[in-house]
Design a protein around this motif. Structure first.
Motif, mmCIF file in Angstrom:
data_model
loop_
_atom_site.group_PDB
_atom_site.id
_atom_site.type_symbol
_atom_site.label_atom_id
_atom_site.label_comp_id
_atom_site.label_asym_id
_atom_site.label_seq_id
_atom_site.Cartn_x
_atom_site.Cartn_y
_atom_site.Cartn_z
ATOM 1 N N GLU A 4 23.700 -31.613 23.061
ATOM 2 C CA GLU A 4 23.031 -32.728 22.805
ATOM 3 C C GLU A 4 23.042 -33.266 21.498
ATOM 4 N N VAL A 5 23.029 -34.359 21.026
ATOM 5 C CA VAL A 5 23.107 -34.724 19.654
ATOM 6 C C VAL A 5 21.729 -35.510 19.349
ATOM 7 N N GLN A 6 20.860 -34.978 18.692
ATOM 8 C CA GLN A 6 19.575 -35.603 18.401
ATOM 9 C C GLN A 6 19.619 -36.673 17.382
ATOM 10 N N MET A 7 19.172 -37.778 17.597
ATOM 11 C CA MET A 7 19.322 -38.856 16.668
ATOM 12 C C MET A 7 18.063 -39.855 16.875
ATOM 13 N N THR A 8 17.800 -40.696 15.933
ATOM 14 C CA THR A 8 16.816 -41.643 15.833
ATOM 15 C C THR A 8 17.183 -42.746 16.627
ATOM 16 N N ALA A 9 16.471 -43.712 16.867
ATOM 17 C CA ALA A 9 16.772 -45.021 17.358
ATOM 18 C C ALA A 9 17.616 -45.866 16.744
ATOM 19 N N GLU A 10 17.086 -46.090 15.474
ATOM 20 C CA GLU A 10 18.120 -46.763 14.367
ATOM 21 C C GLU A 10 19.676 -46.253 14.236
ATOM 22 N N GLY A 11 19.553 -44.846 14.277
ATOM 23 C CA GLY A 11 20.727 -44.320 14.012
ATOM 24 C C GLY A 11 21.897 -44.637 15.542
ATOM 25 N N TYR A 12 21.143 -44.708 16.587
ATOM 26 C CA TYR A 12 21.828 -44.748 17.907
ATOM 27 C C TYR A 12 22.195 -46.123 17.957
ATOM 28 N N ARG A 13 21.279 -47.113 17.344
ATOM 29 C CA ARG A 13 21.767 -48.836 17.214
ATOM 30 C C ARG A 13 23.049 -49.057 16.241
ATOM 31 N N ARG A 14 22.845 -48.293 15.253
ATOM 32 C CA ARG A 14 23.885 -48.518 14.185
ATOM 33 C C ARG A 14 25.421 -47.765 14.934
ATOM 34 N N LEU A 15 25.366 -46.653 15.562
ATOM 35 C CA LEU A 15 26.625 -46.091 16.063
ATOM 36 C C LEU A 15 26.987 -47.069 17.256
ATOM 37 N N ARG A 71 26.019 -38.203 24.534
ATOM 38 C CA ARG A 71 25.344 -37.078 24.144
ATOM 39 C C ARG A 71 24.027 -37.285 23.521
ATOM 40 N N ALA A 72 23.681 -38.512 23.227
ATOM 41 C CA ALA A 72 22.628 -38.558 22.237
ATOM 42 C C ALA A 72 21.178 -38.492 22.983
ATOM 43 N N VAL A 73 20.283 -38.070 22.293
ATOM 44 C CA VAL A 73 18.981 -37.752 22.713
ATOM 45 C C VAL A 73 18.283 -38.487 21.636
#
Length: 158
Positions: A4-15, A71-73
């Motif tokens: 899994e790849v942990q990330m923030t909601a903002e980072g997910y949106r930018r990706l 894989r984002a969480v």
């Protein structure tokens, strides 16, 4: 399943936005190649050559982004977590050596964006990020960067 790849909601949106842009770049390159192939005069066109060279790297970047997003969480630092610094926390640090305050956001390595506006992003994998994780307001820590030893004190966690 892959890690899994942990990330923030903002980072997910930018990706996600980056993925959409890369898909558009791929579509433009494919259209440019197809148009140039239809016109025999454009066989020496530098744009065609550039598009043909760029296409594999664009495809690779798309696959990489799709993999990370799959894989984002999503995690988000919140004050309710006992006031400890977690992934996504916005932290004000006091740089004791330079007598100044620095605002940083702790993010995962895949979402660090050098062009991001606002607080400086610090990867959880970096020396500062590793030392910062789990700290509370008032705690101090030291980090070695090159030959320098930096000392920070956590002023606030949000």
């Amino acid at each position: 399943m892959a890690d899994e790849v942990q990330m923030t909601a903002e980072g997910y949106r930018r990706l996600q936005e980056t993925l959409a842009k890369e898909r558009q770049r791929r579509d433009d390159a494919v259209a440019q190649i197809a148009a140039a192939r239809d016109d025999a005069m454009d066989l020496e066109d530098r744009n065609l050559e550039t598009a043909q060279i760029d296409l594999p790297s664009i495809e690779a970047r798309i696959l990489e982004l799709e993999d990370v997003l799959a894989r984002a969480v999503l995690v988000e630092g919140t004050p309710e977590e006992g006031g400890r610094v977690t992934l996504g926390s916005l932290v004000v640090l006091r740089d004791d050596e330079r007598d100044r305050e620095v605002e940083v956001r702790l993010v995962s390595a895949v979402e660090v964006d050098a062009l991001a506006q606002g607080a400086t992003q610090v990867s959880e994998d970096s020396p500062v990020g590793q030392a910062l994780m789990g700290r509370r307001v008032g705690e101090s820590f030291e980090v070695t960067q090159g030959e320098r030893r930096l000392r920070y004190t956590v002023q606030s966690v949000g």
